[in-house]
Design a protein around this motif. Structure first.
Motif, PDB file in Angstrom:
ATOM      1  N   UNK A   1      45.075  35.013  40.041  1.00 49.11           N
ATOM      2  CA  UNK A   1      45.146  34.126  41.310  1.00 49.11           C
ATOM      3  C   UNK A   1      44.493  33.025  40.857  1.00 49.11           C
ATOM      4  N   UNK A   2      45.137  31.945  41.030  1.00 44.74           N
ATOM      5  CA  UNK A   2      44.588  30.620  40.693  1.00 44.74           C
ATOM      6  C   UNK A   2      45.187  29.582  41.823  1.00 44.74           C
ATOM      7  N   UNK A   3      44.279  29.717  42.956  1.00 42.97           N
ATOM      8  CA  UNK A   3      44.637  28.809  44.007  1.00 42.97           C
ATOM      9  C   UNK A   3      43.296  28.227  44.557  1.00 42.97           C
ATOM     10  N   UNK A   4      43.240  27.183  44.793  1.00 41.81           N
ATOM     11  CA  UNK A   4      42.268  26.400  45.604  1.00 41.81           C
ATOM     12  C   UNK A   4      41.674  27.276  46.930  1.00 41.81           C
ATOM     13  N   UNK A   5      40.575  27.199  47.492  1.00 42.79           N
ATOM     14  CA  UNK A   5      40.283  27.669  48.567  1.00 42.79           C
ATOM     15  C   UNK A   5      40.938  27.285  49.734  1.00 42.79           C
ATOM     16  N   UNK A   6      41.642  28.043  50.484  1.00 43.92           N
ATOM     17  CA  UNK A   6      42.623  27.766  51.461  1.00 43.92           C
ATOM     18  C   UNK A   6      43.149  28.901  52.234  1.00 43.92           C
ATOM     19  N   UNK A   7      43.782  28.668  53.262  1.00 43.53           N
ATOM     20  CA  UNK A   7      44.508  29.957  54.077  1.00 43.53           C
ATOM     21  C   UNK A   7      45.312  30.586  53.023  1.00 43.53           C
ATOM     22  N   UNK A   8      46.271  29.800  52.209  1.00 46.26           N
ATOM     23  CA  UNK A   8      47.090  30.358  51.153  1.00 46.26           C
ATOM     24  C   UNK A   8      46.292  31.145  50.346  1.00 46.26           C
ATOM     25  N   UNK A   9      45.219  31.105  49.827  1.00 45.34           N
ATOM     26  CA  UNK A   9      44.440  31.921  48.868  1.00 45.34           C
ATOM     27  C   UNK A   9      44.113  33.284  49.731  1.00 45.34           C
ATOM     28  N   UNK A  10      43.682  33.412  50.985  1.00 43.52           N
ATOM     29  CA  UNK A  10      43.362  34.443  51.724  1.00 43.52           C
ATOM     30  C   UNK A  10      44.778  35.307  51.853  1.00 43.52           C
ATOM     31  N   UNK A  11      45.829  34.678  52.365  1.00 45.50           N
ATOM     32  CA  UNK A  11      47.033  35.317  52.531  1.00 45.50           C
ATOM     33  C   UNK A  11      47.676  35.745  51.129  1.00 45.50           C
ATOM     34  N   UNK A  12      47.529  35.372  49.887  1.00 38.38           N
ATOM     35  CA  UNK A  12      47.524  35.689  48.870  1.00 38.38           C
ATOM     36  C   UNK A  12      46.952  36.916  48.263  1.00 38.38           C
ATOM     37  N   UNK A  13      45.342  36.979  48.743  1.00 36.97           N
ATOM     38  CA  UNK A  13      44.651  38.142  48.339  1.00 36.97           C
ATOM     39  C   UNK A  13      45.280  39.142  49.208  1.00 36.97           C
ATOM     40  N   UNK A  14      45.412  39.091  50.487  1.00 38.04           N
ATOM     41  CA  UNK A  14      45.786  40.217  51.300  1.00 38.04           C
ATOM     42  C   UNK A  14      46.941  40.956  50.829  1.00 38.04           C
ATOM     43  N   UNK A  15      48.082  39.960  50.340  1.00 40.76           N
ATOM     44  CA  UNK A  15      49.345  40.425  50.055  1.00 40.76           C
ATOM     45  C   UNK A  15      49.025  41.216  48.674  1.00 40.76           C
ATOM     46  N   UNK A  16      48.194  40.721  47.933  1.00 39.37           N
ATOM     47  CA  UNK A  16      48.207  41.610  46.491  1.00 39.37           C
ATOM     48  C   UNK A  16      47.450  42.834  46.677  1.00 39.37           C
ATOM     49  N   UNK A  17      46.479  42.971  47.488  1.00 38.60           N
ATOM     50  CA  UNK A  17      45.902  44.391  47.955  1.00 38.60           C
ATOM     51  C   UNK A  17      46.757  45.061  48.525  1.00 38.60           C
ATOM     52  N   UNK A  18      47.462  44.523  49.768  1.00 43.12           N
ATOM     53  CA  UNK A  18      48.550  45.221  50.482  1.00 43.12           C
ATOM     54  C   UNK A  18      49.576  46.111  49.395  1.00 43.12           C
ATOM     55  N   UNK A  19      49.904  45.187  48.083  1.00 45.01           N
ATOM     56  CA  UNK A  19      51.056  45.545  47.580  1.00 45.01           C
ATOM     57  C   UNK A  19      50.472  46.795  46.627  1.00 45.01           C
ATOM     58  N   UNK A  20      49.334  46.814  46.459  1.00 44.50           N
ATOM     59  CA  UNK A  20      48.772  48.073  45.642  1.00 44.50           C
ATOM     60  C   UNK A  20      48.305  47.502  44.355  1.00 44.50           C
ATOM     61  N   UNK A  21      48.095  46.113  44.156  1.00 36.87           N
ATOM     62  CA  UNK A  21      47.820  45.563  42.895  1.00 36.87           C
ATOM     63  C   UNK A  21      46.476  45.234  43.020  1.00 36.87           C
ATOM     64  N   UNK A  22      45.866  44.876  41.876  1.00 33.78           N
ATOM     65  CA  UNK A  22      44.483  44.430  41.565  1.00 33.78           C
ATOM     66  C   UNK A  22      44.680  42.678  41.341  1.00 33.78           C
ATOM     67  N   UNK A  23      43.608  42.156  41.954  1.00 33.23           N
ATOM     68  CA  UNK A  23      43.816  40.612  41.644  1.00 33.23           C
ATOM     69  C   UNK A  23      42.614  40.050  40.858  1.00 33.23           C
ATOM     70  N   UNK A  24      42.585  39.200  39.907  1.00 34.28           N
ATOM     71  CA  UNK A  24      41.582  38.530  39.639  1.00 34.28           C
ATOM     72  C   UNK A  24      41.576  37.000  39.720  1.00 34.28           C
ATOM     73  N   UNK A  25      40.626  36.549  40.631  1.00 34.50           N
ATOM     74  CA  UNK A  25      40.564  35.265  41.064  1.00 34.50           C
ATOM     75  C   UNK A  25      40.186  34.359  40.169  1.00 34.50           C
ATOM     76  N   UNK A  26      40.643  33.133  39.699  1.00 35.09           N
ATOM     77  CA  UNK A  26      40.151  32.295  38.818  1.00 35.09           C
ATOM     78  C   UNK A  26      40.338  30.970  39.681  1.00 35.09           C
ATOM     79  N   UNK A  27      39.158  30.382  39.952  1.00 31.63           N
ATOM     80  CA  UNK A  27      38.874  29.080  40.570  1.00 31.63           C
ATOM     81  C   UNK A  27      39.476  28.113  39.896  1.00 31.63           C
ATOM     82  N   UNK A  28      40.437  27.199  40.283  1.00 35.18           N
ATOM     83  CA  UNK A  28      41.178  26.319  39.535  1.00 35.18           C
ATOM     84  C   UNK A  28      40.116  25.075  39.209  1.00 35.18           C
ATOM     85  N   UNK A  29      39.115  24.883  39.779  1.00 39.35           N
ATOM     86  CA  UNK A  29      37.755  24.053  39.287  1.00 39.35           C
ATOM     87  C   UNK A  29      37.015  24.592  38.075  1.00 39.35           C
TER      88      UNK A  29
END
Length: 132
Positions: A1-29
């Motif tokens: 997951x490579x998104x700037x810190x934003x509400x979209x990032x929180x939404x994506x994180x929750x969606x990934x976890x709810x789907x049963x997947x694991x996420x790997x945050x990668x700060x675009x910075x």
């Protein structure tokens, strides 16, 4: 997951976890070379990012928009989760100078959130999730 810190990032994180997947945050910075190393090491099936980040990082199009992603989502069932199921992968700075991926489990994530609630919002700028 490579998104700037934003509400979209929180939404994506929750969606990934709810789907049963694991996420790997990668700060675009992060430096592009570090993100490339992380992607090469983790071999993700999908990268969630916005178009500017995809261009900046030169992420292969098939990772950002797999041709069969929509069909695959419709075919797969959410896995039965256990406390030991992976929730995330983070990369340490590594004592060798090469970042190393570490898997965090659902249990570890739950424990961290519990610890954060116990810590509270005592310090300026510190925010933690609250129980519903």
């Amino acid at each position: 997951m490579a998104l700037p810190r934003s509400p979209a990032l929180v939404t994506a994180l929750l969606a990934v976890l709810k789907a049963g997947a694991a996420c790997m945050p990668a700060d675009p910075g992060y430096p592009p070379d570090r993100i490339a190393l992380m992607l090469d090491d983790a071999q993700p099936r999908l990268v969630i990012c916005d178009p500017p980040t995809a261009q900046q990082l030169v992420i292969r199009r098939e990772l950002v928009c797999p041709p069969d992603a929509e069909a695959a989502v419709g075919r797969q069932r959410r896995p039965q989760l256990s406390p030991e199921h992976p929730a995330y992968v983070i990369f340490t700075s590594g004592s060798t100078g090469r970042p190393k991926g570490v898997i965090g489990t659902q249990r570890a994530l739950a424990n961290r959130l519990t610890w954060g609630r116990e810590l509270g919002d005592a310090s300026p700028g510190v925010r933690v999730s609250k129980s519903p």
